[in-house]
Design a protein around this motif. Structure first.
Motif, PDB file in Angstrom:
ATOM      1  N   GLY A 151       0.788  -1.225   0.000  1.00 15.82           N
ATOM      2  CA  GLY A 151       0.000   0.000   0.000  1.00 15.82           C
ATOM      3  C   GLY A 151       0.816   1.270   0.000  1.00 15.82           C
ATOM      4  N   TYR A 199       4.151  -3.344   5.786  1.00 12.43           N
ATOM      5  CA  TYR A 199       2.832  -3.801   6.246  1.00 12.43           C
ATOM      6  C   TYR A 199       2.524  -3.255   7.640  1.00 12.43           C
ATOM      7  CZ  TYR A 199      -0.879  -7.040   7.593  1.00 12.43           C
ATOM      8  OH  TYR A 199      -2.068  -7.573   8.027  1.00 12.43           O
ATOM      9  N   MET A 238       1.905   0.566   7.449  1.00 11.11           N
ATOM     10  CA  MET A 238       0.590   0.883   6.853  1.00 11.11           C
ATOM     11  C   MET A 238      -0.539   0.591   7.830  1.00 11.11           C
ATOM     12  SD  MET A 238       0.792   2.472   4.107  1.00 11.11           S
ATOM     13  CE  MET A 238      -0.938   2.470   3.731  1.00 11.11           C
ATOM     14  N   ASN A 239      -0.483  -0.532   8.531  1.00 12.83           N
ATOM     15  CA  ASN A 239      -1.529  -0.851   9.498  1.00 12.83           C
ATOM     16  C   ASN A 239      -1.573   0.162  10.636  1.00 12.83           C
ATOM     17  OD1 ASN A 239      -2.710  -3.069   8.275  1.00 12.83           O
ATOM     18  ND2 ASN A 239      -1.254  -4.493   9.175  1.00 12.83           N
ATOM     19  N   GLU A 240      -0.418   0.560  11.133  1.00 17.15           N
ATOM     20  CA  GLU A 240      -0.361   1.527  12.218  1.00 17.15           C
ATOM     21  C   GLU A 240      -0.837   2.905  11.751  1.00 17.15           C
ATOM     22  OE1 GLU A 240       0.614   0.799  15.536  1.00 17.15           O
ATOM     23  OE2 GLU A 240       0.494  -1.254  14.815  1.00 17.15           O
ATOM     24  N   LEU A 241      -0.528   3.275  10.518  1.00 16.18           N
ATOM     25  CA  LEU A 241      -1.007   4.547   9.970  1.00 16.18           C
ATOM     26  C   LEU A 241      -2.535   4.530   9.832  1.00 16.18           C
ATOM     27  CD1 LEU A 241       1.663   5.326   7.235  1.00 16.18           C
ATOM     28  CD2 LEU A 241       1.182   6.710   9.258  1.00 16.18           C
ATOM     29  N   ARG A 242      -3.072   3.436   9.306  1.00 17.08           N
ATOM     30  CA  ARG A 242      -4.529   3.309   9.132  1.00 17.08           C
ATOM     31  C   ARG A 242      -5.272   3.422  10.459  1.00 17.08           C
ATOM     32  NH1 ARG A 242      -3.872  -1.607   6.013  1.00 17.08           N
ATOM     33  NH2 ARG A 242      -3.190  -0.861   4.016  1.00 17.08           N
ATOM     34  N   GLU A 243      -4.691   2.843  11.492  1.00 12.35           N
ATOM     35  CA  GLU A 243      -5.337   2.837  12.803  1.00 12.35           C
ATOM     36  C   GLU A 243      -5.016   4.095  13.598  1.00 12.35           C
ATOM     37  OE1 GLU A 243      -4.504  -0.883  14.721  1.00 12.35           O
ATOM     38  OE2 GLU A 243      -5.174  -2.026  12.976  1.00 12.35           O
ATOM     39  N   GLY A 244      -4.224   4.999  13.035  1.00 10.78           N
ATOM     40  CA  GLY A 244      -3.926   6.261  13.685  1.00 10.78           C
ATOM     41  C   GLY A 244      -2.966   6.179  14.856  1.00 10.78           C
TER      42      GLY A 244
END
Length: 91
Positions: A10, A79, A82-88
């Motif tokens: 992503g 990965y 990206m997951n940590e960014l999505r979850e803020g």
């Protein structure tokens, strides 16, 4: 040089095309991608190494291209970022 978009879980990074047989060029590409992923996280090298649990010196060597990072490790780090960014949680 021609450029291509390299997609890592992503995170899209524009890199120069390289000959797949050129291991030095591949190491530079991975080092550049790693640096871009760290910068996307908004963290310094020190903070990023602590957050990942990777020794600072190892991470520095990867980012500077002096030590080869396996591509699967780069993908795992992308990965996680990206997951940590999505979850803020970061950024």
């Amino acid at each position: 040089m021609k450029k291509e978009i390299y997609n890592l879980e992503g995170i899209e990074i524009e890199v120069e095309k390289y000959d797949k047989a050129d291991k030095e060029a591949n190491r530079r590409r991975i080092a550049y991608c790693f640096k871009m992923i760290r910068e996307k996280s908004g963290m310094s090298r020190t903070d990023f190494s602590l957050w990942l649990g990777v020794p600072y010196r190892t991470m520095q060597e990867w980012e500077l291209g002096r030590r080869a990072m396996p591509e699967y490790v780069l993908r795992l780090i992308a990965y996680k970022v990206m997951n940590e960014l999505r979850e803020g949680r970061i950024g």
